[in-house]
Every structure is written in C-alpha cells, then in structure tokens.
Design a protein around this motif. Structure first.
Motif, short mmCIF file in Angstrom:
data_model
loop_
_atom_site.label_atom_id
_atom_site.label_comp_id
_atom_site.label_asym_id
_atom_site.label_seq_id
_atom_site.Cartn_x
_atom_site.Cartn_y
_atom_site.Cartn_z
N GLU A 31 1.70 30.76 -14.97
CA GLU A 31 2.98 30.94 -15.21
C GLU A 31 3.71 32.06 -14.94
OE1 GLU A 31 4.09 29.30 -17.98
OE2 GLU A 31 2.32 28.53 -18.33
N LEU A 32 2.84 33.52 -13.69
CA LEU A 32 3.30 34.12 -12.76
C LEU A 32 4.04 33.11 -12.19
CD1 LEU A 32 1.33 36.88 -13.31
CD2 LEU A 32 3.28 36.97 -14.32
N GLY A 33 3.38 32.58 -11.38
CA GLY A 33 3.67 32.02 -9.73
C GLY A 33 5.34 31.42 -10.40
N HIS A 34 5.41 30.54 -11.83
CA HIS A 34 6.85 30.21 -12.14
C HIS A 34 7.58 31.59 -11.84
CE1 HIS A 34 5.52 26.24 -13.23
NE2 HIS A 34 5.19 26.53 -14.45
N ALA A 35 7.54 32.20 -12.16
CA ALA A 35 8.37 33.49 -12.31
C ALA A 35 8.83 33.84 -11.21
CB ALA A 35 7.84 34.64 -13.42
N TYR A 36 7.95 34.10 -10.08
CA TYR A 36 8.12 33.94 -8.69
C TYR A 36 8.78 32.53 -7.80
CZ TYR A 36 5.52 38.34 -8.02
OH TYR A 36 4.82 39.49 -8.14
N GLY A 37 8.87 32.00 -8.52
CA GLY A 37 9.74 30.44 -8.14
C GLY A 37 8.93 29.32 -7.94
N LEU A 38 7.68 29.35 -8.03
CA LEU A 38 7.26 27.81 -7.73
C LEU A 38 7.06 27.11 -8.55
CD1 LEU A 38 3.34 29.87 -6.35
CD2 LEU A 38 5.52 29.10 -4.90
N ALA A 39 7.15 25.62 -8.14
CA ALA A 39 6.48 24.38 -9.49
C ALA A 39 5.54 24.51 -8.82
CB ALA A 39 7.74 23.27 -8.20
N HIS A 40 5.31 23.29 -9.78
CA HIS A 40 3.84 22.48 -10.09
C HIS A 40 3.36 21.73 -8.47
CE1 HIS A 40 4.22 21.99 -14.41
NE2 HIS A 40 3.75 23.23 -14.50
N GLU A 41 1.96 21.55 -8.68
CA GLU A 41 1.67 21.18 -7.41
C GLU A 41 0.86 20.41 -7.72
OE1 GLU A 41 2.36 21.12 -4.09
OE2 GLU A 41 3.64 22.75 -4.21
N TYR A 42 0.43 18.73 -7.27
CA TYR A 42 -0.43 18.27 -7.87
C TYR A 42 -2.21 17.68 -6.36
CZ TYR A 42 3.00 17.88 -10.83
OH TYR A 42 3.31 17.79 -12.05
N TYR A 43 -2.37 18.84 -5.76
CA TYR A 43 -3.84 18.46 -5.32
C TYR A 43 -4.57 18.86 -6.01
CZ TYR A 43 -0.11 20.76 -1.86
OH TYR A 43 0.88 20.95 -0.97
N THR A 44 -6.14 18.36 -5.69
CA THR A 44 -6.88 18.26 -6.57
C THR A 44 -8.15 19.31 -5.71
OG1 THR A 44 -8.18 16.95 -4.42
CG2 THR A 44 -7.46 15.97 -6.38
N CYS A 45 -9.07 19.77 -6.46
CA CYS A 45 -9.91 21.32 -5.28
C CYS A 45 -10.11 20.63 -4.18
CB CYS A 45 -10.75 21.11 -6.81
SG CYS A 45 -10.83 21.39 -8.05
N SER A 46 -9.87 19.60 -3.85
CA SER A 46 -10.77 18.97 -2.24
C SER A 46 -9.57 18.94 -1.31
CB SER A 46 -11.96 17.86 -2.87
OG SER A 46 -11.32 17.20 -3.23
N PHE A 47 -8.33 18.77 -2.18
CA PHE A 47 -7.00 17.83 -1.05
C PHE A 47 -6.19 18.08 -1.14
CE2 PHE A 47 -4.15 15.20 1.30
CZ PHE A 47 -4.53 15.24 2.61
N PRO A 48 -5.88 19.06 -0.64
CA PRO A 48 -5.90 20.46 0.26
C PRO A 48 -6.96 21.10 0.28
CG PRO A 48 -3.37 20.07 -0.58
CD PRO A 48 -3.19 19.65 -1.40
N GLY A 49 -6.19 21.75 -0.82
CA GLY A 49 -6.95 22.68 -1.94
C GLY A 49 -6.44 23.25 -2.73
N PRO A 50 -7.32 24.16 -3.79
CA PRO A 50 -6.34 24.08 -5.19
C PRO A 50 -5.63 24.77 -4.88
CG PRO A 50 -8.49 25.06 -4.74
CD PRO A 50 -8.40 24.68 -3.14
#
Length: 79
Positions: A31-50
């Motif tokens: 949620e703090l990431g959203h406050a910093y302006g980040l959007a959702h990412e759809y990565y898995t734990c292994s690719f390209p990384g969490p």
C-alpha cells in the motif's frame, strides 16, 4: 486516498485480521508502494523476481519480506 494533499492508507481489519505479522508487513509495503506511485506488477516469485506490488496473496509465498528488487527499482525510477 488523498485528502488535503496528503495520502491516507486504511487497512481493512476484516481482511488484515487473519494475516500473519509477516503478511501484514508485506501488505503495508504494498500500500505504501501505491502511495509512492507504483502500480501492480504481475511477476511470480521466480520470474523476473518477487514484487511487493503483485496483487493478491501470491506474493506471500515468495521468500523474504520485501520490498524486493523490482519495488525498489520502481521507486528509484519515479524519484
């Protein structure tokens, strides 16, 4: 949400109540990431990384607590 040029983050106690301390920390970072302006990412734990910005509970299966590399890179790119 924004109010008077400030960001407020509300945590739903019904949802958060069943989470472990580690999972609550990851949700807070997300949620703090959203406050910093980040959007959702759809990565898995292994690719390209969490990514803490992955929506849903899938990120809880990743090792560590976050923020992870992609999250830090996103904030550095914006700022």
């Amino acid at each position: 949400y924004w109010l008077n040029n400030e960001v407020y983050i509300d945590f739903n106690t019904g949802t958060m109540g069943s989470l472990s301390a580690r999972e609550k920390k990851i949700v807070a970072i997300h949620e703090l990431g959203h406050a910093y302006g980040l959007a959702h990412e759809y990565y898995t734990c292994s690719f390209p990384g969490p990514a803490t910005m992955r929506p849903g509970q899938g990120k809880f299966a990743c090792n560590g607590d976050g923020p992870w590399y992609d999250d830090v890179l996103g904030v550095q790119t914006i700022y």
